[in-house]
Write an enzyme that holds these catalytic residues in place. Sequence first.
Site, PDB file in Angstrom:
ATOM      1  CG  PHE A  23       9.293 -14.210  74.745  1.00  0.00           C
ATOM      2  CD1 PHE A  23       9.097 -12.900  75.157  1.00  0.00           C
ATOM      3  CD2 PHE A  23      10.460 -14.536  74.075  1.00  0.00           C
ATOM      4  CE1 PHE A  23      10.046 -11.922  74.914  1.00  0.00           C
ATOM      5  CE2 PHE A  23      11.423 -13.563  73.816  1.00  0.00           C
ATOM      6  CZ  PHE A  23      11.215 -12.257  74.238  1.00  0.00           C
ATOM      7  N   GLY A  49      13.904 -22.438  67.761  1.00  0.00           N
ATOM      8  CA  GLY A  49      13.779 -21.191  68.510  1.00  0.00           C
ATOM      9  C   GLY A  49      14.028 -21.404  69.987  1.00  0.00           C
ATOM     10  CB  SER A  55      10.816 -23.958  75.130  1.00  0.00           C
ATOM     11  OG  SER A  55      11.815 -23.596  74.195  1.00  0.00           O
ATOM     12  N   GLY A  78      18.901 -13.977  67.225  1.00  0.00           N
ATOM     13  CA  GLY A  78      17.636 -13.281  67.473  1.00  0.00           C
ATOM     14  C   GLY A  78      16.765 -13.271  66.230  1.00  0.00           C
ATOM     15  CB  SER A 127      14.966 -24.104  61.437  1.00  0.00           C
ATOM     16  OG  SER A 127      13.936 -24.152  60.504  1.00  0.00           O
ATOM     17  CG  ASP A 144       8.479 -20.355  70.484  1.00  0.00           C
ATOM     18  OD1 ASP A 144       7.818 -19.425  69.988  1.00  0.00           O
ATOM     19  OD2 ASP A 144       8.920 -20.335  71.649  1.00  0.00           O
ATOM     20  CG  HIS A 147       6.829 -15.348  66.393  1.00  0.00           C
ATOM     21  ND1 HIS A 147       7.964 -16.089  66.655  1.00  0.00           N
ATOM     22  CD2 HIS A 147       5.971 -15.632  67.407  1.00  0.00           C
ATOM     23  CE1 HIS A 147       7.790 -16.764  67.780  1.00  0.00           C
ATOM     24  NE2 HIS A 147       6.590 -16.507  68.260  1.00  0.00           N
ATOM     25  CG  HIS A 172       4.908 -20.433  72.235  1.00  0.00           C
ATOM     26  ND1 HIS A 172       5.658 -19.337  72.592  1.00  0.00           N
ATOM     27  CD2 HIS A 172       4.013 -20.622  73.247  1.00  0.00           C
ATOM     28  CE1 HIS A 172       5.245 -18.894  73.778  1.00  0.00           C
ATOM     29  NE2 HIS A 172       4.254 -19.651  74.185  1.00  0.00           N
ATOM     30  CG  ASP A 173       4.312 -16.960  70.480  1.00  0.00           C
ATOM     31  OD1 ASP A 173       4.002 -16.521  71.602  1.00  0.00           O
ATOM     32  OD2 ASP A 173       5.484 -17.294  70.189  1.00  0.00           O
TER      33      ASP A 173
HETATM   34 MG    MG Z   1       7.090 -18.038  71.419  1.00  0.00          MG
END
Ligand code: MG
Length: 214
Positions: A23, A49, A55, A78, A127, A144, A147, A172-173
């Site tokens: 993504f 992530g 990335s 996941g 993490s 990332d 979320h 990110h996001d």
């Molecule tokens: Mg992301």
Amino acid sequence: MAKIQQVIDMPPDFDLIRATKGFLADDEGRHLYQVALEAARLGPCLEIGSYCGKSTVCIGTACREAGQVLFAVDHHRGSEEQQPGEEYFDPALFDPVVGRMDTFRFFRETLSRAGLQETVVPVVCRSELAARAWATPLGLVFIDGGHAYDTVLTDYRSWSPHVVPGGLLAFHDIFPDPSQGGQAPYQVYRQARDSGLYGEHSAIQSLAVLQRKP
Ligand code: MG
């Protein structure tokens, strides 16, 4: 005759990046590569992530050029939103034998295709666990992972103390407009930005980068 030091700016393999599940928009990937090049002068990079390695190729390519290392932290089971029945579930990444998500096989394949096995150190756990005994100062931390608010906050609190002065903290996001996406990363990003520890560095699409003050 003086030795001429040639800096070779070799961009990441975008055909491979596009072919890798994940993504991250092209422009975000390019920017991630640029900020990683800058940050790798200050220390190793770390991402939270990795998923299938999209990335990782962007940051890893920069680290390889800089002679630096990228720690790629992901339990590879996941995140919340990628579990069966959830919005971002991908059945191709589900391992029916263990009955769980397994992105690590795909991640290793990406590293191999990108030639990054001598640059990227996979850290296969949550993490928070990796951070418990961490002591290495980092040039870049890219957040990332999961979320959910608590997950992003934990990632921030766990890794922010390891960013060196002048180093970069990327999220990110980041969606200031709630109609564009979930708000948890943005909420944590704002906490970091308003903490007094960081100044704004740059942003492109949903990638936002802060710089640690001296
Ligand atoms: Mg992301």
